[in-house]
Design a protein around this motif. Structure first.
Motif, PDB file in Angstrom:
ATOM      1  N   SER A   1       0.837  -1.204   0.000  1.00 51.89           N
ATOM      2  CA  SER A   1       0.000   0.000   0.000  1.00 51.89           C
ATOM      3  C   SER A   1       0.873   1.257   0.000  1.00 51.89           C
ATOM      4  CB  SER A   1      -0.948   0.015   1.199  1.00 51.89           C
ATOM      5  OG  SER A   1      -0.225   0.137   2.402  1.00 51.89           O
ATOM      6  N   GLN A   2       2.171   1.093   0.286  1.00 55.95           N
ATOM      7  CA  GLN A   2       3.096   2.223   0.287  1.00 55.95           C
ATOM      8  C   GLN A   2       3.916   2.239  -0.999  1.00 55.95           C
ATOM      9  OE1 GLN A   2       5.414   2.682   3.881  1.00 55.95           O
ATOM     10  NE2 GLN A   2       3.919   1.432   5.002  1.00 55.95           N
ATOM     11  N   LYS A   3       4.060   3.406  -1.569  1.00 63.82           N
ATOM     12  CA  LYS A   3       4.754   3.569  -2.841  1.00 63.82           C
ATOM     13  C   LYS A   3       6.175   3.014  -2.810  1.00 63.82           C
ATOM     14  CE  LYS A   3       6.085   7.073  -6.203  1.00 63.82           C
ATOM     15  NZ  LYS A   3       6.056   8.493  -6.544  1.00 63.82           N
TER      16      LYS A   3
ATOM     17  N   LYS B   1       5.960  -4.457  -7.701  1.00 64.65           N
ATOM     18  CA  LYS B   1       4.675  -5.172  -7.630  1.00 64.65           C
ATOM     19  C   LYS B   1       3.591  -4.181  -7.243  1.00 64.65           C
ATOM     20  CE  LYS B   1       6.681  -9.381  -7.325  1.00 64.65           C
ATOM     21  NZ  LYS B   1       6.898 -10.147  -8.456  1.00 64.65           N
ATOM     22  N   PHE B   2       2.348  -4.543  -7.532  1.00 69.44           N
ATOM     23  CA  PHE B   2       1.216  -3.753  -7.063  1.00 69.44           C
ATOM     24  C   PHE B   2       0.045  -4.688  -6.821  1.00 69.44           C
ATOM     25  CE2 PHE B   2       0.249  -4.033 -11.526  1.00 69.44           C
ATOM     26  CZ  PHE B   2      -1.133  -4.012 -11.597  1.00 69.44           C
ATOM     27  N   ILE B   3      -0.957  -4.187  -6.129  1.00 72.90           N
ATOM     28  CA  ILE B   3      -2.165  -4.953  -5.856  1.00 72.90           C
ATOM     29  C   ILE B   3      -3.287  -4.371  -6.696  1.00 72.90           C
ATOM     30  CG2 ILE B   3      -3.907  -5.507  -4.114  1.00 72.90           C
ATOM     31  CD1 ILE B   3      -1.726  -5.516  -2.025  1.00 72.90           C
ATOM     32  N   GLY B   4      -3.969  -5.233  -7.422  1.00 71.18           N
ATOM     33  CA  GLY B   4      -5.155  -4.833  -8.176  1.00 71.18           C
ATOM     34  C   GLY B   4      -6.379  -5.274  -7.404  1.00 71.18           C
ATOM     35  N   GLU B   5      -7.281  -4.356  -7.152  1.00 70.06           N
ATOM     36  CA  GLU B   5      -8.482  -4.665  -6.368  1.00 70.06           C
ATOM     37  C   GLU B   5      -9.729  -4.336  -7.169  1.00 70.06           C
ATOM     38  OE1 GLU B   5      -8.489  -3.302  -2.176  1.00 70.06           O
ATOM     39  OE2 GLU B   5      -6.661  -2.269  -2.770  1.00 70.06           O
ATOM     40  N   GLY B   6     -10.772  -5.058  -6.906  1.00 77.95           N
ATOM     41  CA  GLY B   6     -12.060  -4.786  -7.525  1.00 77.95           C
ATOM     42  C   GLY B   6     -12.315  -5.707  -8.694  1.00 77.95           C
ATOM     43  N   ASP B   7     -13.568  -6.040  -8.869  1.00 76.60           N
ATOM     44  CA  ASP B   7     -13.982  -6.997  -9.883  1.00 76.60           C
ATOM     45  C   ASP B   7     -13.537  -6.594 -11.288  1.00 76.60           C
ATOM     46  OD1 ASP B   7     -15.569  -9.375 -10.624  1.00 76.60           O
ATOM     47  OD2 ASP B   7     -16.890  -7.907 -11.585  1.00 76.60           O
ATOM     48  N   LYS B   8     -13.814  -5.362 -11.678  1.00 77.74           N
ATOM     49  CA  LYS B   8     -13.511  -4.911 -13.039  1.00 77.74           C
ATOM     50  C   LYS B   8     -12.001  -4.914 -13.319  1.00 77.74           C
ATOM     51  CE  LYS B   8     -14.193  -1.207 -16.317  1.00 77.74           C
ATOM     52  NZ  LYS B   8     -14.618   0.148 -16.566  1.00 77.74           N
TER      53      LYS B   8
END
Length: 80
Positions: free
Chosen positions: A15-17, A25-32
């Motif tokens: 969650s921190q840059k 890496k990054f986190i993708g959230e949400g259905d779409k």
């Protein structure tokens, strides 16, 4: 199987840059967004964490893919 403490800590750190840049890496959230990422073959997925309901509705999108899929509870999802 519940997420390990180390995995939870790692995911929260993203969650921190500075940690997103460090691990690239990054986190993708949400259905779409998750569906768009799954359809894009150029994005490498390390792990997919999903609620059981979401997984059952979208099993065809993740079937026979080279990444790990973990079913988690809504309580675990809130932690991360």
């Amino acid at each position: 199987m519940p997420l390990s403490k180390n995995t939870e800590k790692y995911l929260r750190s993203l969650s921190q840059k500075k940690f997103r840049q460090l691990y690239n890496k990054f986190i993708g959230e949400g259905d779409k967004l998750v569906k768009e990422i799954l359809l894009n073959q150029r994005i490498k997925i390390e792990i997919l964490l999903a609620l059981e309901e979401w997984y059952e509705e979208n099993e065809q999108l993740v079937k026979n893919r080279p990444f790990k899929v973990e079913i988690i509870s809504s309580k675990e999802l809130k932690k991360i």
